[in-house]
Structure formats: C-alpha cells, structure tokens
Design an enzyme around this catalytic site. Sequence first.
Site, short mmCIF file in Angstrom:
data_model
loop_
_atom_site.label_atom_id
_atom_site.label_comp_id
_atom_site.label_asym_id
_atom_site.label_seq_id
_atom_site.Cartn_x
_atom_site.Cartn_y
_atom_site.Cartn_z
N ASN A 8 42.72 32.02 5.98
CA ASN A 8 43.58 33.09 5.50
C ASN A 8 43.27 33.35 4.02
O ASN A 8 43.58 32.52 3.18
CB ASN A 8 45.05 32.67 5.69
CG ASN A 8 46.03 33.73 5.25
OD1 ASN A 8 45.67 34.69 4.58
ND2 ASN A 8 47.28 33.55 5.62
N CYS A 16 49.81 38.87 1.35
CA CYS A 16 48.84 39.12 2.44
C CYS A 16 48.80 40.59 2.86
O CYS A 16 47.81 41.03 3.43
CB CYS A 16 49.15 38.23 3.64
SG CYS A 16 49.09 36.47 3.24
N HIS A 64 45.13 41.28 9.42
CA HIS A 64 45.15 40.20 8.46
C HIS A 64 44.86 38.90 9.21
O HIS A 64 45.44 38.64 10.26
CB HIS A 64 46.52 40.14 7.79
CG HIS A 64 46.73 38.89 6.99
ND1 HIS A 64 45.81 38.45 6.08
CD2 HIS A 64 47.74 37.98 7.00
CE1 HIS A 64 46.24 37.33 5.55
NE2 HIS A 64 47.41 37.01 6.09
N1 ACO Z 1 47.31 18.48 10.60
C1 ACO Z 1 47.92 17.72 11.51
N2 ACO Z 1 49.20 17.81 11.81
C2 ACO Z 1 49.92 18.75 11.16
C3 ACO Z 1 49.35 19.60 10.19
C4 ACO Z 1 47.99 19.41 9.92
N3 ACO Z 1 47.34 20.19 9.01
N4 ACO Z 1 50.31 20.42 9.73
C5 ACO Z 1 51.43 20.12 10.38
N5 ACO Z 1 51.20 19.11 11.24
C6 ACO Z 1 52.16 18.47 12.15
C7 ACO Z 1 53.59 18.67 11.73
O1 ACO Z 1 53.97 17.72 10.77
C8 ACO Z 1 54.31 18.47 13.04
O2 ACO Z 1 54.42 17.11 13.29
P1 ACO Z 1 55.77 16.51 13.96
O3 ACO Z 1 55.86 17.16 15.29
O4 ACO Z 1 55.47 15.04 14.00
O5 ACO Z 1 56.86 16.89 13.03
C9 ACO Z 1 53.35 19.07 14.07
O6 ACO Z 1 52.06 19.08 13.43
C10 ACO Z 1 53.72 20.48 14.51
O7 ACO Z 1 53.99 21.25 13.34
P2 ACO Z 1 54.45 22.76 13.44
O8 ACO Z 1 54.64 23.29 12.05
O9 ACO Z 1 55.56 22.92 14.41
O10 ACO Z 1 53.13 23.38 14.08
P3 ACO Z 1 52.87 24.81 14.61
O11 ACO Z 1 52.36 24.77 15.97
O12 ACO Z 1 54.01 25.75 14.31
O13 ACO Z 1 51.65 25.25 13.69
C11 ACO Z 1 51.23 26.61 11.77
C12 ACO Z 1 51.81 25.31 12.29
C13 ACO Z 1 49.74 26.62 12.04
C14 ACO Z 1 51.47 26.70 10.25
C15 ACO Z 1 51.91 27.82 12.47
O14 ACO Z 1 53.30 27.68 12.43
C16 ACO Z 1 51.53 29.11 11.89
O15 ACO Z 1 50.41 29.53 12.00
N6 ACO Z 1 52.48 29.84 11.29
C17 ACO Z 1 52.19 31.08 10.67
C18 ACO Z 1 52.08 30.83 9.24
C19 ACO Z 1 50.92 31.54 8.61
O16 ACO Z 1 49.91 31.80 9.19
N7 ACO Z 1 51.13 31.84 7.36
C20 ACO Z 1 50.14 32.42 6.58
C21 ACO Z 1 50.72 33.30 5.58
S1 ACO Z 1 51.75 34.48 6.30
C22 ACO Z 1 50.81 35.44 7.09
O17 ACO Z 1 49.72 35.56 6.68
C23 ACO Z 1 51.33 36.08 8.28
#
Ligand code: ACO
Length: 324
Positions: A281, A113, A251
Amino acid sequence: MTGSRIIGTGSALPRQIVTNADLAQRVDTSDEWIVARTGIRQRHIAQADETTATLATAAARAALDDAGVEASSIDLIVLATATPDNTFPATATKVQHALGCNGGIAFDVAAVCSGFLYALSVADSLLKTGMAKRALVIGAETFSRILDWDDRTTCVLFGDGAGAVVLDAPAAGDAGKDTPGILGTRLHADGAQHDLLYVDGGPSTTQTVGHVRMKGPEVFRHAVVNLAEVLREVIEDAGISVADIDWVVPHQANARILDATARKLGISPDKVVVTVHAHANTSAASVPLALDTARKDGRIKAGDLVMLEAMGGGFTWGASLIRM
Ligand code: ACO
C-alpha cells in the site's frame, strides 16, 4: 462538459526491495500470513537520499516524457501526500523547482490514500475554469518514515513510491462519453471515523511526526461498503453500466478489499489492475502507480473506459471515471 485529458503517465519506486521474509526477521510475522491476509509479497522502501519530493520528481519526469511535453509547459502542480518532505513548504513547490518550471500554481493535497483522487479532481476543476492549461497531478509517499516498525499489524502493509499524470485542459467543443477526459468524479469524507486510521503525531499536537495507527478489520469493512457505494454513484452519474468499464484501477490496500469490492459490483476480476503484491500500500501513490503500470504493460489503451477508486484515513474516499 468533458473533463481534462490524461496525456501521459509515469511512476518511480525506491531502489531497495524489502520482502516479507526480510520483515519476518524483524517482527513476529511470516510470508504465509502476509500473502494470505493481504496479497503483498514485497514493497519498495526509500533510503536516506530518496524522499517524497525526489520520488515525485522522478515520476513527474517520466510522465512528461510519456506525454512528449516540456516541463516548461506545466502551470499547475497538485501533489497528494501524507508524508511531505517538510511541514512546509508544500512538496509540490520542491518538485516545481526540481523540474525548472517555477511561476505557476503548486500545492499539496492531504487526503491520505484517496489523495490522488482528490488531487485529480482539484486539478481538473482548475483546468476547467481556465486558471491553468496543463497540470502535473502526482501521488507520492514515503510511508516507511511514519511506520512503527515494531507493530506487525501495520508495518507489513505499506511501501514507498510515486505516480504522476500530465493533465491537459479540455479542448473547446469536447463533449460526450467517447471523448478522452475525466467523465465524472465523486469524493466523500467522514471525520467521525478518525480513530480507525490516523497518525498519532503532528506539528500542532505532539510536535513529533508520529506513527500510523489502524484498526485493520474495521477499516476493511468500511472500505468495501464505501467503495462499492461511490463506484455505483459514478456509474449512475455517467449513465453507463458496469459492463462498459474496461479497467478498474483501485487503491492498492489489500487484495481482499479489491476482490470483495469487485464481487459486490459484479466486476470481473480480470478487469481489476492489481499491483499490491509488488508495491504494497503506497497510499496516495498507489492509484497513479497502478495506472502507469497497466498503461506501460499495454493493458490500458487509448479509448478505454477506466475507473479509478480509493479510500483512506479521515475517512476519505472517491472514484473517478476516465476515457483514456
Ligand atoms: N503477522 C502475523 N500475525 C499478525 C500480523 C502479522 N503481520 N498482524 C496481525 N496478526 C495477528 C493478529 O495479532 C491476530 O492475532 P490473534 O488472533 O492472536 O489476536 C490475527 O493475526 C488476526 O488479526 P486481524 O487483525 O483480525 O487480521 P485480519 O484478517 O483482519 O487482517 C489486515 C488484518 C490485513 C490489516 C486487514 O484487517 C486489512 O487488510 N484491513 C484493511 C486495512 C488496510 O488495508 N488499511 C490500509 C489503509 S486504508 C486503505 O487503504 C483502505
């Protein structure tokens, strides 16, 4: 010495749009969850005839048109991608051939990224040394091809696309913060964080392409801290204040990362270019895609002070300050 100047931008997106509702038919997710956690509403997904090279070439042509220069004037192509058409040769060489400007320098950069920031810095350095005079710097990805479409924690986050800039070597005698050009860049990497975001395949390990694996919440925390730090470094190096920045082009990983980073630095949300709702993304393509979007819709104008920033797998991260 002032850095190289961006004289044109362009972008390209695959034809097919996939909405959150479309994805909800495939994995256990919902539009509500995706919008609330990420800000993403839709993404473009490449079809079989659309590859990283074809998207990159279309973005490059748009950037050349915007700059009003011929492909034959390009003697350097640096293409950032984590999803090349082939393991080798570099996708940049396919783009070079498609544009009909063979003979100059062409290679790929892999920093996921942050790839566009790395590519821009490498191209700027080569232009400053006189190795080349005019570059195409491209970020292009078909991340859809390395997604595990049964993993709802990753497949909803990414999209495909490409963005490009035409970069001219600095004119002799250029100097000062008001001269158009790249004013400063900082890049970092931390290989200790490999397991938080990686692809579980590759030619030298599994002989398969593999799929994206990510520990989302941990990536989120690192992203906000690392991006705020690198932005502070570039601001300090350049001797400017946050208030001097006209636009931040981040990004586009997640609307919450954009908000949290802007808040940490005291940057007004109105100055942050956001395209994540429409593109998701797109990895290395996201910064040049957002830059082109904001230039073409009239927000970013000549003379504006623009900060680009990105963080991705590796981890890698960086920021670049540019007078447009
Ligand atoms: N739909 C519904 N529920 C979901 C989904 C989905 N697509 N994905 C995960 N869940 C559930 C999980 O299973 C979890 O359920 P549980 O509580 O029963 O275990 C719940 O939702 C919460 O999951 P978390 O992973 O804790 O959710 P969070 O609020 O952290 O959001 C996310 C997840 C969006 C991935 C976030 O952590 C994030 O944006 N992280 C940054 C990662 C990123 O953007 N990476 C891209 C590449 S790196 C970069 O570009 C910087």
